[in-house]
Scaffold this motif. Structure first.
Motif, mmCIF file in Angstrom:
data_model
loop_
_atom_site.group_PDB
_atom_site.id
_atom_site.type_symbol
_atom_site.label_atom_id
_atom_site.label_comp_id
_atom_site.label_asym_id
_atom_site.label_seq_id
_atom_site.Cartn_x
_atom_site.Cartn_y
_atom_site.Cartn_z
ATOM 1 N N LEU A 162 16.151 0.023 46.040
ATOM 2 C CA LEU A 162 15.447 0.688 47.145
ATOM 3 C C LEU A 162 15.123 -0.278 48.283
ATOM 4 C CD1 LEU A 162 13.185 2.863 44.870
ATOM 5 C CD2 LEU A 162 14.876 3.759 46.453
ATOM 6 N N GLU A 163 14.753 -1.489 47.941
ATOM 7 C CA GLU A 163 14.422 -2.484 48.974
ATOM 8 C C GLU A 163 15.652 -2.823 49.810
ATOM 9 O OE1 GLU A 163 12.767 -7.092 49.183
ATOM 10 O OE2 GLU A 163 12.422 -5.902 47.374
ATOM 11 N N MET A 164 16.816 -2.966 49.150
ATOM 12 C CA MET A 164 18.056 -3.262 49.875
ATOM 13 C C MET A 164 18.464 -2.101 50.781
ATOM 14 S SD MET A 164 20.542 -4.917 46.983
ATOM 15 C CE MET A 164 19.878 -5.933 45.669
ATOM 16 N N ARG B 96 7.203 13.882 35.027
ATOM 17 C CA ARG B 96 8.348 13.535 35.859
ATOM 18 C C ARG B 96 8.120 12.119 36.374
ATOM 19 N NH1 ARG B 96 8.415 18.210 34.715
ATOM 20 N NH2 ARG B 96 9.927 19.831 35.221
ATOM 21 N N LEU B 97 8.850 11.198 35.772
ATOM 22 C CA LEU B 97 8.558 9.780 35.958
ATOM 23 C C LEU B 97 9.725 9.080 36.648
ATOM 24 C CD1 LEU B 97 6.250 7.814 35.104
ATOM 25 C CD2 LEU B 97 7.596 7.304 33.066
ATOM 26 N N GLY B 98 9.435 8.370 37.732
ATOM 27 C CA GLY B 98 10.449 7.569 38.411
ATOM 28 C C GLY B 98 10.323 6.114 37.995
ATOM 29 N N ILE B 99 11.460 5.437 37.886
ATOM 30 C CA ILE B 99 11.468 4.018 37.531
ATOM 31 C C ILE B 99 12.076 3.250 38.692
ATOM 32 C CG2 ILE B 99 12.396 2.291 35.951
ATOM 33 C CD1 ILE B 99 12.271 4.300 33.735
ATOM 34 N N VAL B 100 11.318 2.302 39.246
ATOM 35 C CA VAL B 100 11.787 1.536 40.404
ATOM 36 C C VAL B 100 11.639 0.047 40.117
ATOM 37 C CG1 VAL B 100 11.192 3.365 42.037
ATOM 38 C CG2 VAL B 100 9.527 1.579 41.564
ATOM 39 N N GLY B 101 12.378 -0.730 40.858
ATOM 40 C CA GLY B 101 12.337 -2.185 40.711
ATOM 41 C C GLY B 101 13.643 -2.765 41.201
ATOM 42 N N ASP C 187 16.151 21.381 42.686
ATOM 43 C CA ASP C 187 15.412 22.620 42.388
ATOM 44 C C ASP C 187 15.336 22.858 40.880
ATOM 45 O OD1 ASP C 187 15.009 23.073 45.067
ATOM 46 O OD2 ASP C 187 16.723 24.415 45.299
ATOM 47 N N TYR C 188 16.439 22.565 40.176
ATOM 48 C CA TYR C 188 16.455 22.745 38.719
ATOM 49 C C TYR C 188 15.456 21.791 38.053
ATOM 50 C CZ TYR C 188 18.046 22.301 33.888
ATOM 51 O OH TYR C 188 18.087 22.237 32.515
ATOM 52 N N LEU C 189 15.474 20.528 38.446
ATOM 53 C CA LEU C 189 14.599 19.532 37.824
ATOM 54 C C LEU C 189 13.129 19.802 38.115
ATOM 55 C CD1 LEU C 189 16.658 16.275 38.479
ATOM 56 C CD2 LEU C 189 16.457 17.541 36.344
ATOM 57 N N ALA C 190 12.841 20.362 39.295
ATOM 58 C CA ALA C 190 11.453 20.659 39.649
ATOM 59 C C ALA C 190 10.840 21.678 38.692
ATOM 60 C CB ALA C 190 11.376 21.167 41.087
ATOM 61 N N ASN C 191 11.679 22.517 38.091
ATOM 62 C CA ASN C 191 11.201 23.558 37.168
ATOM 63 C C ASN C 191 11.642 23.308 35.724
ATOM 64 O OD1 ASN C 191 10.039 25.491 39.231
ATOM 65 N ND2 ASN C 191 12.131 25.342 39.975
ATOM 66 N N PHE C 192 12.137 22.109 35.440
ATOM 67 C CA PHE C 192 12.631 21.795 34.103
ATOM 68 C C PHE C 192 11.475 21.784 33.100
ATOM 69 C CE2 PHE C 192 13.818 18.567 30.859
ATOM 70 C CZ PHE C 192 14.942 19.200 30.345
ATOM 71 N N PRO C 193 11.563 22.559 32.005
ATOM 72 C CA PRO C 193 10.453 22.663 31.042
ATOM 73 C C PRO C 193 10.446 21.533 30.018
ATOM 74 C CG PRO C 193 12.185 24.166 30.398
ATOM 75 C CD PRO C 193 12.659 23.507 31.669
ATOM 76 N N GLY C 194 10.451 20.312 30.507
ATOM 77 C CA GLY C 194 10.451 19.158 29.620
ATOM 78 C C GLY C 194 10.128 17.908 30.408
ATOM 79 N N VAL C 195 10.460 16.746 29.842
ATOM 80 C CA VAL C 195 10.198 15.455 30.485
ATOM 81 C C VAL C 195 11.445 15.011 31.255
ATOM 82 C CG1 VAL C 195 9.644 13.014 30.084
ATOM 83 C CG2 VAL C 195 8.560 14.789 28.707
ATOM 84 N N VAL C 196 11.234 14.492 32.458
ATOM 85 C CA VAL C 196 12.336 13.960 33.274
ATOM 86 C C VAL C 196 12.013 12.511 33.644
ATOM 87 C CG1 VAL C 196 13.664 14.177 35.414
ATOM 88 C CG2 VAL C 196 12.853 16.233 34.249
ATOM 89 N N ILE C 197 12.964 11.613 33.380
ATOM 90 C CA ILE C 197 12.852 10.215 33.808
ATOM 91 C C ILE C 197 14.022 9.920 34.732
ATOM 92 C CG2 ILE C 197 12.829 7.807 33.079
ATOM 93 C CD1 ILE C 197 11.671 8.637 30.456
ATOM 94 N N VAL C 198 13.729 9.366 35.897
ATOM 95 C CA VAL C 198 14.761 9.150 36.916
ATOM 96 C C VAL C 198 14.762 7.699 37.383
ATOM 97 C CG1 VAL C 198 15.572 9.778 39.217
ATOM 98 C CG2 VAL C 198 14.579 11.527 37.753
ATOM 99 N N VAL C 199 15.950 7.095 37.386
ATOM 100 C CA VAL C 199 16.174 5.831 38.095
ATOM 101 C C VAL C 199 17.107 6.154 39.246
ATOM 102 C CG1 VAL C 199 17.101 3.496 37.994
ATOM 103 C CG2 VAL C 199 15.946 4.451 35.998
ATOM 104 N N SER C 200 16.672 5.913 40.472
ATOM 105 C CA SER C 200 17.520 6.251 41.616
ATOM 106 C C SER C 200 17.131 5.430 42.838
ATOM 107 C CB SER C 200 17.398 7.751 41.942
ATOM 108 O OG SER C 200 18.186 8.076 43.079
ATOM 109 N N HIS C 201 18.157 5.079 43.638
ATOM 110 C CA HIS C 201 17.906 4.430 44.928
ATOM 111 C C HIS C 201 17.769 5.473 46.033
ATOM 112 C CE1 HIS C 201 22.315 5.019 44.874
ATOM 113 N NE2 HIS C 201 22.130 5.282 46.149
ATOM 114 N N ASP C 202 17.940 6.755 45.683
ATOM 115 C CA ASP C 202 17.842 7.846 46.666
ATOM 116 C C ASP C 202 16.366 8.227 46.819
ATOM 117 O OD1 ASP C 202 17.815 10.365 47.985
ATOM 118 O OD2 ASP C 202 19.880 10.739 47.357
ATOM 119 N N ARG C 203 15.765 7.791 47.923
ATOM 120 C CA ARG C 203 14.324 7.980 48.116
ATOM 121 C C ARG C 203 13.952 9.450 48.267
ATOM 122 N NH1 ARG C 203 14.922 4.270 53.135
ATOM 123 N NH2 ARG C 203 16.843 5.482 53.025
ATOM 124 N N TYR C 204 14.804 10.219 48.928
ATOM 125 C CA TYR C 204 14.550 11.648 49.097
ATOM 126 C C TYR C 204 14.517 12.340 47.733
ATOM 127 C CZ TYR C 204 15.020 16.332 51.172
ATOM 128 O OH TYR C 204 14.820 17.641 51.545
#
Length: 624
Positions: A185-187, A341-346, A476-493
């Motif tokens: 994300l920093e790059m 819904r957990l994001g992982i950054v670094g 839209d699917y993930l916003a309503n996902f009936p479970g746990v979501v973990i995301v690693v992404s450089h896409d800030r949006y």
């Protein structure tokens, strides 16, 4: 009048019976920063390859302005694997890179004549700071081992080497295919700022919507084999694209209504031969053509179910992991909650993917316990993608997992129907995987992950190579996902839209948390930095005030006055000598030995001046 840098006229390209590009024409003007937007499989990368000369069209032509240079970053850049990072960066055939390589070779050979010639060439091109600039850009891109061979680098690191080489060569026009892939994300933020400030002419493909919004001045869309140009950023494009589709749909609806009436007339008067009737008959066929148009606005449908999730999800206790002396995790503990819904950054290399491999039992920890709940069903979308033989048919990829898929409403559908929902129509289902575009392969991989009906979904860089339209549906699917979501992404949006909390990997095994999305985290960081700076300034102000007051009470002694007078004389002499040496160094008349001698003296004078000027300032404060 605007200067045209690049013009493509009626580009047509097919691979066998698959038509990829049909009569595509576009123009790129000086200082435009343009993005190419289209669905996966519509030939974006193929078009960039053709424009950059890496591929040839079946018909049509590409014209560049004669006096411009361009740099191309493909999705899979070709590097010299046996050379070092720095050698690849200066491996271009432009005049500047050649001059630098000749200079470095002359230094290695210690040939005075060659060295002098190389120095003259470097002077002529005024590029003494080029290597330093290269190292600065490589450092920002986390490529600090300048002399490391490229064949030891990961795919992501190799792409960053290629990106650095293009930026350092400083061409008039940049053509970039997914430049933010493999950047943290920093790059991404640094590249965004660099491209905006440098005012480069730019043509690129990217799915990063914040990047599109902040960098681009124009958008070119390919839709249903038609090219549309929008003079604005991504937000403007979305607004005007919706207007275009609504206007076109209104035109089709109007034509359909009129067609019914004209069809009745045609059926009543098939024998008409008058001029007026002929005109009306011609108009009828044009009307029917308009009414039969299909806007092809079919969107991806993600409506798969998730397995039931119990109260206990997963507990991580005292997790530690190292690779040699490199510490990845250090005594980390965490309890996952329902519907989190957990994001992982670094930064790259801080252990994000390693952590995912640990909690999915793909990698054993050095210490600690991972305790999953009894109903936990994990699906892991890996950054590297799927490992499927290229000679496998698309339909067989799905059937190997399941012939029947359960939807969110409890109904079941066949593998073929499920593929259709993911925009793989019947003719595409029986094609081979090798014929799919990069984005289509990613969409197929996503399908195979979701059809497992997980309740704990891990997505490691899911946005790479997916088009913007697919990403909107996935979000839209993930916003309503009936479970746990973990995301690693450089896409800030993507991160902002999905996650409500972050784990920040800070390096050396340290992990912290933040209760919010990525933009909120960056804003918090800026506020913390601002507060820290203000506190530091306040401390310095408080500390210096009494000292300044005390100093002003004292007068210079006789010895100090004499020292101040002598310092004034010495500084004047040193500045004069420094100027004389600068003129000699720039004259081109010195031999190599004299160059070394004068350069050494120049450094000595600079250091002496700094010391004497600092002492002069100290004594002047007493005098004032």
């Amino acid at each position: 009048m605007a200067t045209i840098y690049l013009q493509a006229e009626k580009i047509y390209k097919s691979f066998g019976d698959l038509e990829v590009l049909s009569d595509v024409s576009l123009s790129l003007f000086k200082n435009q920063r343009t993005a190419l937007v289209a669905r996966n499989g519509t030939g974006k990368s193929t078009l960039l390859n053709i424009l950059a000369g890496a591929d040839t069209p079946d018909s049509g032509k590409v014209t560049f302005r004669n006096d411009i240079s361009f740099g191309y970053l493909p999705q899979e850049p070709q590097l010299n694997l046996s050379s070092t990072v720095l050698e690849n960066v200066f491996n271009a055939d432009d005049e500047i890179s050649l001059a630098i390589r000749k200079y470095e070779l002359a230094l290695e050979k210690a040939d005075k004549d060659e060295l002098q010639h190389a120095i003259d060439e470097m002077d002529r091109l005024n590029i003494w700071d080029r290597e330093q600039k290269a190292k600065q850009i490589l450092s920002v891109l986390k490529l600090n081992e300048f002399n490391q061979r490229v064949d030891f680098l990961s795919g992501g690191q190799r792409k960053r080497v290629a990106l650095a080489a293009i930026l350092i060569s400083n061409p008039d026009l940049l053509i970039l295919d997914e430049p933010t892939n493999h950047l943290d994300l920093e790059m991404v933020e640094w590249l965004e700022d660099y491209l905006t400030r440098s005012q480069k002419t730019l043509l690129m493909v990217t799915h990063d919507r914040y990047f599109l919004d902040r960098v681009c001045t124009d958008i070119i869309e390919i839709d249903n084999k038609q090219v549309y140009t929008y003079n604005g950023n991504y937000s403007y494009f979305i607004e005007k694209r919706d207007e275009r589709i609504r206007a076109k749909q209104a035109e089709i609806d109007k034509a359909s209504n009129l067609l019914r009436r004209e069809t009745e007339w045609m059926q009543r008067m098939p024998q008409a031969r008058g001029t007026k009737a002929k005109y009306r008959i011609d108009a009828f066929y044009k009307l029917r053509e308009t009414a039969s148009q299909n806007l092809q606005t079919d969107n991806l449908e993600i409506n798969v179910s998730a397995s039931r999730l119990g109260k206990k999800i997963m507990e991580v206790k005292g997790l530690s992991k190292s690779f040699g002396s490199k510490v990845i995790l250090k005594d980390f503990s965490y309890t996952f909650n329902r519907f989190e819904r957990l994001g992982i950054v670094g930064a790259n290399g801080t252990g994000k993917t390693t952590f995912l491999n640990l909690i999915t039992s793909s990698l054993p920890p050095d210490l600690g316990v991972i305790d999953p709940g009894p109903t936990l069903k994990i699906a892991y979308y890996r950054q590297g993608g799927m490992n499927i033989p290229d000679d496998t048919k698309v339909i067989d990829v799905v059937r190997e997992i399941a012939d029947v898929i359960t939807l969110a409403n409890g109904k079941t559908i066949t593998a073929s129907q499920f593929l259709n929902n993911f925009l793989f129509p019947p003719d595409k289902q029986y094609t081979y995987v090798r014929k799919l575009s990069g984005g289509e392969k990613r969409r197929l991989y996503l399908l195979t992950i979701l059809m497992q009906n997980p309740n704990f979904l891990i997505l490691d860089e899911p946005t790479n190579d997916l088009d913007i339209f697919t990403l909107n549906v996935l979000e839209d699917y993930l916003a309503n996902f009936p479970g746990v979501v973990i995301v690693v992404s450089h896409d800030r949006y993507f991160m902002d839209k999905i996650v409500d909390g972050l784990l920040i990997f800070e390096g050396d095994g340290e992990i912290s948390g933040f209760p919010g999305n990525y933009t909120e985290y960056r804003q918090w960081l800026k506020e913390q930095e601002k507060e820290t700076d203000n506190q530091a300034k306040q401390r310095a102000k408080t500390k210096n005030k009494p000292q300044q007051k005390e100093r002003n009470k004292n007068k210079l002694t006789y010895a100090q006055k004499k020292e101040l007078e002598q310092l004034t004389i010495d500084i004047e002499k040193l500045e004069k000598e420094k100027k004389e040496i600068e003129e000699l160094l720039n004259s081109g008349t010195l031999n190599p030995d004299e160059l070394v001698e004068k350069s050494t003296r120049y450094s000595e004078i600079t250091k002496m001046l700094e010391d004497k000027e600092m002492r002069w300032l100290e004594l002047s404060e007493y005098e004032s």
